[in-house]
Scaffold this motif. Structure first.
Motif, short mmCIF file in Angstrom:
data_model
loop_
_atom_site.label_atom_id
_atom_site.label_comp_id
_atom_site.label_asym_id
_atom_site.label_seq_id
_atom_site.Cartn_x
_atom_site.Cartn_y
_atom_site.Cartn_z
N THR A 167 -37.65 122.80 49.69
CA THR A 167 -38.46 121.58 49.57
C THR A 167 -38.13 120.54 50.63
O THR A 167 -38.93 119.64 50.90
CB THR A 167 -38.29 120.96 48.19
N TRP A 168 -36.97 120.63 51.24
CA TRP A 168 -36.54 119.67 52.26
C TRP A 168 -37.14 119.96 53.63
O TRP A 168 -37.00 119.14 54.55
CB TRP A 168 -35.01 119.68 52.36
N THR A 169 -37.81 121.09 53.80
CA THR A 169 -38.28 121.51 55.13
C THR A 169 -39.64 120.93 55.46
O THR A 169 -40.46 120.64 54.58
CB THR A 169 -38.35 123.04 55.22
N TYR B 204 -28.25 122.59 56.00
CA TYR B 204 -29.40 121.68 55.87
C TYR B 204 -29.69 121.00 57.21
O TYR B 204 -29.60 119.78 57.36
CB TYR B 204 -29.17 120.67 54.76
N HIS C 267 -42.41 123.28 54.22
CA HIS C 267 -42.82 123.04 52.83
C HIS C 267 -43.79 121.87 52.76
O HIS C 267 -44.82 121.93 52.08
CB HIS C 267 -41.60 122.79 51.95
N ALA C 268 -43.46 120.77 53.45
CA ALA C 268 -44.33 119.59 53.42
C ALA C 268 -45.72 119.91 53.97
O ALA C 268 -46.72 119.30 53.55
CB ALA C 268 -43.69 118.46 54.22
N VAL D 50 -30.01 118.23 50.75
CA VAL D 50 -31.43 118.35 50.42
C VAL D 50 -32.15 117.03 50.64
O VAL D 50 -33.29 116.99 51.14
CB VAL D 50 -31.60 118.81 48.96
N THR D 51 -31.52 115.93 50.31
CA THR D 51 -32.14 114.61 50.45
C THR D 51 -31.92 113.98 51.81
O THR D 51 -32.65 113.07 52.19
CB THR D 51 -31.63 113.65 49.37
N ASN E 64 -29.19 127.12 54.91
CA ASN E 64 -30.33 126.20 54.89
C ASN E 64 -30.64 125.65 56.29
O ASN E 64 -30.31 124.51 56.62
CB ASN E 64 -30.11 125.07 53.88
N THR F 94 -37.96 128.17 46.43
CA THR F 94 -37.93 126.88 45.73
C THR F 94 -36.92 125.92 46.32
O THR F 94 -37.04 124.70 46.13
CB THR F 94 -37.63 127.09 44.24
#
Length: 398
Positions: free
Chosen positions: A388-390, A192, A393-394, A104-105, A224, A385
């Motif tokens: 958020t890493w995408t 991810y 989303h940003a 995720v990070t 992901n 939810t």
């Protein structure tokens, strides 16, 4: 500098090619970016790409049978520009493995050399391209993973075959073959990962998908995944049995999600945002081999973006012989003219499909009689939810 070029000429004259190299001056850049590690040879053995480098694909790079490519979290991979036979792509051949486990990070980013994103951006939590718009596609190829699971395909003589060449790879390259009888085949782990600005044309209107899965087996983990602005489909499955979870397909220039050749897996929890053609293009088997079908479960689909002026041609498109179940999927913000097509296909099942339109106009968004499983509504049926890493989303698109 002259001495360097003289030595390089001698090396090339003896047929020696570097597997990868650090580019230290612009004269030797070969179309890439200074400081990138340029990869020009196939992956022959166990290899690791680390997050402190930017890896630049200098052509079609294949993870060969028996080899494993490990990609660390936060690694950035960039494809050089090129079309047709010179299209850049990362291909995982049958028997090869990719272990690309982002987080995720620290997601793993596949993008174009025109993209100025760096590993430092990833470390800082900024996963958005600093210079490319999320509607720009076709700048490089994409990622192709091939396996040994069953497919339903035929050759040019309309005869059933158990293996066939994947689209996007020239027939002269035997590493492009996929299919077999090992439904539990394992091509590795792909988690991810964001794939951006790909889909370059390889000839005759044939582009590479963001992520192509050909005969990929159920032993493979795919979770992901984000596809941004690919010139062809977001993800396309060609047979196989792999199950996929948590996908975002955004601004692709053909179909959001595409299935062919009797894929027998499932996609759970996903978002499709403004593909140019079909949100779903779900084709049936091409040969006599059949399965119990595939399953799309828990989805949020945004076929119209009034702000950016982007709109899909339709919502769901299937063949008469498609075998698929669509369940718990909501279409938000649907525009006039967008429809579900071929609702009478015998093996297509609609369960809790909601279209965000007034009840009295629902029939306008279905080409034919409205199936029992399709209703007017706008309930959230996917869990977004975790995205958020995408980049999507940003950008506020979820």
């Amino acid at each position: 500098m002259k001495n360097k070029l003289f030595i390089l000429g001698l090396i090339l004259s003896f047929g020696i090619v570097f597997t990868s190299c650090k580019e230290d001056d612009n004269d030797n850049n070969n179309g890439g970016n200074t400081g990138n590690t340029v990869v020009t040879e196939n992956i022959l053995g166990n290899t690791t790409w680390t997050s402190d480098n930017v890896y630049e694909l200098g052509g079609r790079i294949t993870v060969l049978d028996g080899a494993t490519l490990t990609i660390e979290p936060g690694t950035v991979i960039k494809g050089q520009a090129g079309t047709q036979a010179n299209a850049t792509a990362l291909l995982v051949a049958r028997g090869g493995k990719i272990m690309a486990e982002g987080t995720v990070t620290h997601p793993i980013i596949f993008t174009s050399v025109a993209d100025e994103i760096t590993p430092e951006d990833i470390d800082a939590g900024n996963f958005v391209s600093p210079n490319l718009d999320p509607t720009i596609g076709g700048l490089w190829g994409g990622v192709i993973i091939l396996g040994k699971a069953h497919i339903s395909a035929q050759n040019e003589d309309d005869q059933d075959v158990t293996e066939i060449q994947i689209e996007g790879i020239p027939t002269a390259d035997p590493n492009g073959l996929y299919g077999g009888d090992q439904d539990d085949d394992n091509s590795g782990v792909f988690k991810y990962v964001s794939i951006r600005h790909g889909g370059t044309n390889i000839g005759a209107g044939n582009e590479i998908n963001g992520l192509t899965l050909g005969g990929v087996g159920s032993g493979t983990t795919i979770d992901n995944i984000e596809i941004v602005s690919n010139a062809d489909d977001g993800i396309e499955w060609f047979g196989g049995t792999v199950n996929v979870t948590n996908v975002v397909s955004w601004n692709v220039q053909d179909d959001g999600l595409d299935t062919d050749q009797a894929w027998a897996g499932s996609l759970t929890n996903f978002a499709i945002i403004t593909p140019a053609v079909h949100c779903f293009e779900l084709d049936g088997p091409e040969g006599s081999y059949e399965t119990d079908g595939h399953h799309f479960l828990n989805g949020a689909v945004y076929p119209y973006d009034e702000v950016d002026g982007l709109m899909s041609e339709d919502l769901i498109n299937v063949d008469d012989n498609s075998d698929v179940t669509l369940e718990n999927i909501t279409f938000f913000g649907v525009a006039e003219g967008q429809q579900i097509n071929r609702v009478t296909a015998a093996e297509v099942e609609f369960i809790s499909i909601q279209i965000d339109v007034p009840v009295d106009s629902l029939a306008n968004y279905v080409n034919g009689t409205v199936p029992a499983g399709v209703t007017a509504g706008n309930s959230a049926q996917a869990d977004l939810t975790g995205f958020t890493w995408t980049w999507a989303h940003a950008a506020g698109k979820l």
